[in-house]
Design a protein around this motif. Structure first.
Motif, PDB file in Angstrom:
ATOM      1  N   GLU A   1      28.825 -31.838   8.214  1.00  0.00           N
ATOM      2  CA  GLU A   1      29.500 -31.167   7.101  1.00  0.00           C
ATOM      3  C   GLU A   1      28.997 -29.732   6.951  1.00  0.00           C
ATOM      4  O   GLU A   1      29.788 -28.791   6.765  1.00  0.00           O
ATOM      5  CB  GLU A   1      29.255 -31.951   5.812  1.00  0.00           C
ATOM      6  CG  GLU A   1      29.847 -31.297   4.573  1.00  0.00           C
ATOM      7  CD  GLU A   1      29.472 -32.047   3.305  1.00  0.00           C
ATOM      8  OE1 GLU A   1      29.604 -31.447   2.213  1.00  0.00           O
ATOM      9  OE2 GLU A   1      29.032 -33.209   3.394  1.00  0.00           O
ATOM     10  N   ASP A   2      27.677 -29.547   7.025  1.00  0.00           N
ATOM     11  CA  ASP A   2      27.115 -28.207   6.892  1.00  0.00           C
ATOM     12  C   ASP A   2      27.531 -27.316   8.054  1.00  0.00           C
ATOM     13  O   ASP A   2      27.753 -26.112   7.874  1.00  0.00           O
ATOM     14  CB  ASP A   2      25.585 -28.290   6.831  1.00  0.00           C
ATOM     15  CG  ASP A   2      25.086 -28.773   5.476  1.00  0.00           C
ATOM     16  OD1 ASP A   2      25.856 -28.679   4.503  1.00  0.00           O
ATOM     17  OD2 ASP A   2      23.934 -29.250   5.400  1.00  0.00           O
TER      18      ASP A   2
ATOM     19  N   GLU B   1      30.329 -27.288   9.668  1.00  0.00           N
ATOM     20  CA  GLU B   1      31.676 -26.780   9.428  1.00  0.00           C
ATOM     21  C   GLU B   1      31.660 -25.684   8.372  1.00  0.00           C
ATOM     22  O   GLU B   1      32.376 -24.683   8.490  1.00  0.00           O
ATOM     23  CB  GLU B   1      32.598 -27.922   9.004  1.00  0.00           C
ATOM     24  CG  GLU B   1      34.018 -27.505   8.636  1.00  0.00           C
ATOM     25  CD  GLU B   1      34.769 -26.795   9.747  1.00  0.00           C
ATOM     26  OE1 GLU B   1      35.788 -26.141   9.447  1.00  0.00           O
ATOM     27  OE2 GLU B   1      34.337 -26.864  10.926  1.00  0.00           O
ATOM     28  N   ARG B   2      30.838 -25.836   7.346  1.00  0.00           N
ATOM     29  CA  ARG B   2      30.731 -24.797   6.322  1.00  0.00           C
ATOM     30  C   ARG B   2      30.153 -23.513   6.927  1.00  0.00           C
ATOM     31  O   ARG B   2      30.594 -22.400   6.597  1.00  0.00           O
ATOM     32  CB  ARG B   2      29.860 -25.277   5.167  1.00  0.00           C
ATOM     33  CG  ARG B   2      30.414 -26.474   4.417  1.00  0.00           C
ATOM     34  CD  ARG B   2      29.397 -27.017   3.430  1.00  0.00           C
ATOM     35  NE  ARG B   2      29.223 -26.142   2.282  1.00  0.00           N
ATOM     36  CZ  ARG B   2      28.123 -26.073   1.542  1.00  0.00           C
ATOM     37  NH1 ARG B   2      27.078 -26.821   1.845  1.00  0.00           N
ATOM     38  NH2 ARG B   2      28.057 -25.255   0.509  1.00  0.00           N
TER      39      ARG B   2
ATOM     40  N   GLU C   1      23.248 -21.005  -1.523  1.00  0.00           N
ATOM     41  CA  GLU C   1      24.431 -21.522  -2.219  1.00  0.00           C
ATOM     42  C   GLU C   1      24.505 -20.958  -3.633  1.00  0.00           C
ATOM     43  O   GLU C   1      23.486 -20.774  -4.303  1.00  0.00           O
ATOM     44  CB  GLU C   1      24.384 -23.045  -2.260  1.00  0.00           C
ATOM     45  CG  GLU C   1      24.430 -23.673  -0.863  1.00  0.00           C
ATOM     46  CD  GLU C   1      24.195 -25.169  -0.861  1.00  0.00           C
ATOM     47  OE1 GLU C   1      24.719 -25.850   0.044  1.00  0.00           O
ATOM     48  OE2 GLU C   1      23.454 -25.638  -1.756  1.00  0.00           O
TER      49      GLU C   1
ATOM     50  N   LYS D   1      28.802 -23.303  -3.554  1.00  0.00           N
ATOM     51  CA  LYS D   1      29.490 -22.667  -2.422  1.00  0.00           C
ATOM     52  C   LYS D   1      28.472 -22.022  -1.497  1.00  0.00           C
ATOM     53  O   LYS D   1      27.531 -21.358  -1.953  1.00  0.00           O
ATOM     54  CB  LYS D   1      30.474 -21.606  -2.928  1.00  0.00           C
ATOM     55  CG  LYS D   1      31.208 -20.867  -1.810  1.00  0.00           C
ATOM     56  CD  LYS D   1      32.079 -19.748  -2.373  1.00  0.00           C
ATOM     57  CE  LYS D   1      32.756 -18.973  -1.247  1.00  0.00           C
ATOM     58  NZ  LYS D   1      33.559 -17.830  -1.770  1.00  0.00           N
TER      59      LYS D   1
END
Length: 393
Positions: free
Chosen positions: A223-224, A226-227, A270, A274
């Motif tokens: 997940e990270d 992709e961010r 963050e 975000k």
């Protein structure tokens, strides 16, 4: 497409077609670097995944043709011509990149290989040769023109000093320079008088900032990642040579780094949940790889390197860190994110027992380069150069 065999003097250049050709292609570096104690075998982007058996995603982004240079039946040089369709659409360009370049110390060999790339490019109506890119800025780019006499930094190119002379004598000129900067003790450095004002400002900014900084969480790695990819594509949109990175390309890059990553020095900034900033400290596994066997079998080399890295005595080799991939969301309202990340990273590097850090690649005409020299006037440890030349008839 028909590719003409190139002949210069007693050098023949032929397209790579067979399994035996590919074995020779992989073997050329073992000839070029046989007397170089600083060379570490292996390409940043694997020849097999990019050139021999590319995935559907890779084939949609780039078209390639590999060549070998022969003298008296022996392979003495190699090169790959690369047409990056994403790059050409992004910049409305018509560029043929060259990459995976290796050659013995004979300009005739290098020139014949570059002639083959130029001919392949002209046949595709491409008008400029640029490189080396192996295969893009994300992986490995540039010729090392200063700092050839020390072991290479993890993930960065290494080559003999004569490469620049060979390329320039063919007519290539420098398009862009990148540097690396070394610090023996970054944690102490930022507390010295030359950095005292900025260090105090950074501490005050951290105290009042709403931005939080956290290390990598292996449980949320995918997940990270992709961010990070999304932010990378946003932050580097105006960076020289940038092309958007696809998910599969980012996963492939992460797969090469993950075995040696230290989650404590991979940092996420963050704001209100975000991701607004990222920096990666990558332990320099080359300290272990330099003493590993120089086998032509990549698996053997990798296993021996990991044994030296993780096994008995390995901690002594994990003392150097490459500062890589630092970027911040340009729309973030908190302008101190980059400072927060750097100060946090340097403290963690110290706490984890690392002793030195080297930032690379740093673009020569970028804002960060100018700010480094303004605060810490020091010569680069290494310089990497990307070349270009028009090839219109």
């Amino acid at each position: 497409m028909t590719v003409t065999i190139t002949r210069r003097s007693d050098v023949d250049v032929r397209p790579v077609r067979t399994r035996r050709d590919w074995a020779r292609f992989r073997g050329v570096p073992f000839l070029v670097y046989r007397d170089d104690p600083n060379w570490i075998p292996g390409d940043a982007a694997d020849v097999g995944d990019i050139l021999v058996s590319p995935s559907a995603g890779t084939r949609s982004r780039i078209t390639t043709r590999a060549f070998l240079a022969y003298r008296n039946g022996r392979a003495v040089g190699r090169i790959a011509a690369i047409h990056d369709h994403v790059f050409d659409r992004q910049y409305r360009a018509s560029t043929v990149f060259f990459g995976y370049f290796e050659a013995v110390d004979d300009p005739a060999v290098s020139h014949a290989l570059l002639d083959a790339v130029a001919a392949w490019g002209r046949a595709r109506s491409l008008t400029t040769v640029v490189g080396p890119m192996s295969p893009s800025m994300l992986w490995s780019a540039g010729v090392l023109v200063h700092g050839n006499d020390i072991p290479p930094l993890v993930g960065m190119p290494h080559n003999p000093p004569y490469y620049a002379d060979h390329l320039e004598s063919w007519g290539l000129t420098g398009a862009k320079d990148f540097h690396s900067f070394f610090s023996e003790d970054p944690h102490t450095l930022v507390q010295t008088p030359i950095f005292a004002r900025k260090y105090e400002m950074g501490k005050r900014w951290k105290a009042r900032s709403s931005v939080t900084v956290r290390p990598m969480n292996p449980a949320t790695f995918d997940e990270d990642l992709e961010r990070v990819r999304v932010l990378y594509n946003t932050a580097f949109a105006d960076f020289w040579g940038f092309t958007p990175v696809d998910a599969d390309e980012m996963r492939a890059l992460a797969a090469t780094m993950r075995p040696v990553m230290d989650p404590e020095i991979v940092l996420f900034a963050e704001l209100d949940g975000k991701l607004v900033g990222f920096v990666m400290g990558l332990p320099d596994v080359n300290r272990a790889a330099l003493g590993a066997v120089r086998s032509r079998f990549g698996l053997v080399r990798d296993l021996h390197t990991l044994l030296r890295w993780r096994g008995p005595g390995g901690r002594a080799r994990r003392d150097h860190v490459r500062l890589d991939m630092m970027f911040v969301d340009p729309s973030c309202p908190d302008r101190g994110v980059s400072a927060l990340l750097i100060f946090e990273l340097f403290e963690r590097i110290h706490d984890q027992g690392y002793r030195s850090v080297e930032a690379a690649p740093v673009q020569s005409d970028g804002g960060w380069f100018r700010s480094v020299l303004a605060s810490y006037p020091v010569d680069p440890t290494r310089t990497y150069r990307i070349y270009e030349r028009p090839i219109t008839p």
